[in-house]
Motif scaffolding. Structure first.
Motif, PDB file in Angstrom:
ATOM      1  N   ASP A 128       0.826  -1.218   0.000  1.00 25.24           N
ATOM      2  CA  ASP A 128       0.000   0.000   0.000  1.00 25.24           C
ATOM      3  C   ASP A 128       0.852   1.256   0.000  1.00 25.24           C
ATOM      4  O   ASP A 128       0.529   2.255  -0.634  1.00 25.24           O
ATOM      5  N   LEU A 129       1.998   1.203   0.722  1.00 22.97           N
ATOM      6  CA  LEU A 129       2.828   2.392   0.898  1.00 22.97           C
ATOM      7  C   LEU A 129       4.296   1.992   0.920  1.00 22.97           C
ATOM      8  O   LEU A 129       4.668   1.023   1.573  1.00 22.97           O
ATOM      9  N   VAL A 130       5.115   2.758   0.202  1.00 23.89           N
ATOM     10  CA  VAL A 130       6.559   2.504   0.190  1.00 23.89           C
ATOM     11  C   VAL A 130       7.276   3.716   0.773  1.00 23.89           C
ATOM     12  O   VAL A 130       7.086   4.837   0.301  1.00 23.89           O
ATOM     13  N   SER A 131       8.069   3.493   1.812  1.00 24.72           N
ATOM     14  CA  SER A 131       8.903   4.567   2.370  1.00 24.72           C
ATOM     15  C   SER A 131      10.348   4.286   1.979  1.00 24.72           C
ATOM     16  O   SER A 131      10.781   4.662   0.901  1.00 24.72           O
ATOM     17  N   SER A 136       8.987  -3.924   2.520  1.00 23.28           N
ATOM     18  CA  SER A 136       8.491  -4.407   1.230  1.00 23.28           C
ATOM     19  C   SER A 136       9.471  -5.390   0.601  1.00 23.28           C
ATOM     20  O   SER A 136       9.089  -6.447   0.088  1.00 23.28           O
ATOM     21  N   LEU A 137      10.750  -5.039   0.646  1.00 20.33           N
ATOM     22  CA  LEU A 137      11.768  -5.890   0.029  1.00 20.33           C
ATOM     23  C   LEU A 137      12.048  -7.135   0.862  1.00 20.33           C
ATOM     24  O   LEU A 137      12.480  -8.155   0.316  1.00 20.33           O
ATOM     25  N   LYS A 138      11.785  -7.079   2.163  1.00 17.71           N
ATOM     26  CA  LYS A 138      11.885  -8.298   2.973  1.00 17.71           C
ATOM     27  C   LYS A 138      10.859  -9.311   2.502  1.00 17.71           C
ATOM     28  O   LYS A 138      11.140 -10.519   2.420  1.00 17.71           O
ATOM     29  N   ALA A 139       9.654  -8.850   2.186  1.00 18.53           N
ATOM     30  CA  ALA A 139       8.611  -9.736   1.673  1.00 18.53           C
ATOM     31  C   ALA A 139       9.041 -10.351   0.338  1.00 18.53           C
ATOM     32  O   ALA A 139       8.799 -11.536   0.083  1.00 18.53           O
ATOM     33  N   VAL A 140       9.673  -9.547  -0.495  1.00 17.15           N
ATOM     34  CA  VAL A 140      10.182 -10.056  -1.776  1.00 17.15           C
ATOM     35  C   VAL A 140      11.190 -11.176  -1.537  1.00 17.15           C
ATOM     36  O   VAL A 140      11.137 -12.236  -2.178  1.00 17.15           O
ATOM     37  N   VAL A 150       9.708 -13.403  -8.472  1.00 22.59           N
ATOM     38  CA  VAL A 150       9.056 -12.109  -8.259  1.00 22.59           C
ATOM     39  C   VAL A 150       9.283 -11.224  -9.484  1.00 22.59           C
ATOM     40  O   VAL A 150      10.412 -10.840  -9.787  1.00 22.59           O
ATOM     41  N   LEU A 151       8.207 -10.902 -10.169  1.00 22.90           N
ATOM     42  CA  LEU A 151       8.301 -10.057 -11.365  1.00 22.90           C
ATOM     43  C   LEU A 151       8.462  -8.581 -11.013  1.00 22.90           C
ATOM     44  O   LEU A 151       9.101  -7.833 -11.758  1.00 22.90           O
ATOM     45  N   GLY A 152       7.875  -8.167  -9.897  1.00 20.77           N
ATOM     46  CA  GLY A 152       7.944  -6.763  -9.507  1.00 20.77           C
ATOM     47  C   GLY A 152       6.929  -6.472  -8.426  1.00 20.77           C
ATOM     48  O   GLY A 152       6.325  -7.381  -7.850  1.00 20.77           O
ATOM     49  N   MET A 153       6.737  -5.193  -8.153  1.00 22.49           N
ATOM     50  CA  MET A 153       5.832  -4.760  -7.089  1.00 22.49           C
ATOM     51  C   MET A 153       4.992  -3.582  -7.566  1.00 22.49           C
ATOM     52  O   MET A 153       5.476  -2.728  -8.319  1.00 22.49           O
TER      53      MET A 153
END
Length: 214
Positions: A128-131, A136-140, A150-153
């Protein structure tokens, strides 16, 4: 980071301001968990309570996935705020949905990823939100460790920090956002949420968020 298009960036920023999912308080800043003082607070989960805004965001995120990642085989939401958005997208695209926890479940199977794990499956991550991009990248990485490709976000909003761009580039992850800080500020001025004097302070915060107001 890329945006879907300028018109969408402006429209989404307008709607987030309108429903107060984004609040601007440069004279009474918020304090983030990192300790940073911030003139902005963004809670995109509020959009779920407004059908018009919820549908706008859903449709534009679906468009982003279809346009930038046409080979997508599944959608992965980042817990917790990326879960409802991801489920909405997966439903529209008739694709499987999974989500990634911030830490393993503390009982039962102790899963990090909820849903069917299919090694080799091509997934797009929904945030929902990127700071800074850290969570987010941990989830990747968790998805990659489980065997997913993972194609992208895709995300609703980004603060547009340089450190985030560097982190995503280093991780080899393409990030597409519906709106971002640079699109937000002129819309806030247009709607008279802020004036030109405040605009300067807000611009300075984005350049040096760790030292702003010190």
């Amino acid at each position: 980071m890329e945006i879907l298009d300028q018109a969408t960036a402006a429209e989404v920023a307008d709607k987030l301001l309108e429903i107060q999912a984004i609040r601007l308080q440069p004279k009474k800043p918020f304090t983030w968990a990192s300790g940073w003082k911030s003139p902005i607070y963004c809670d995109n989960r509020l959009s779920l309570s407004f059908p018009e805004v919820r549908c706008l965001i859903r449709d534009q995120l679906v468009k982003s996935v279809s346009h930038f990642f046409p080979m997508t085989e599944a959608i992965a939401g980042v817990a917790t705020a990326g879960i409802p958005q991801g489920a909405l997208i997966a439903n529209e695209l008739d694709l499987p949905f999974i989500y990634v926890r911030s830490k393993p479940k503390g009982h039962g199977m102790e899963n990090m990823i909820e849903g069917k794990v299919v090694p080799g499956q091509k997934v797009v991550v929904v945030e929902d939100l990127v700071s800074t991009g850290g969570s987010s990248l941990k989830a990747v990485q968790d998805l990659r460790d489980a065997g997913f490709e993972v194609l992208g976000m895709v995300a609703i909003f980004s603060y547009g920090f340089d450190v985030a761009d560097k982190n995503f580039e280093a991780a080899g992850v393409k990030l597409i956002c519906l709106s971002h800080y640079d699109a937000l500020l002129p819309r806030a001025v247009h709607r008279k949420y802020i004036d030109e004097e405040v605009l300067h302070s807000l611009s300075e915060w984005r350049k040096n968020p760790g030292t702003w107001m010190q």
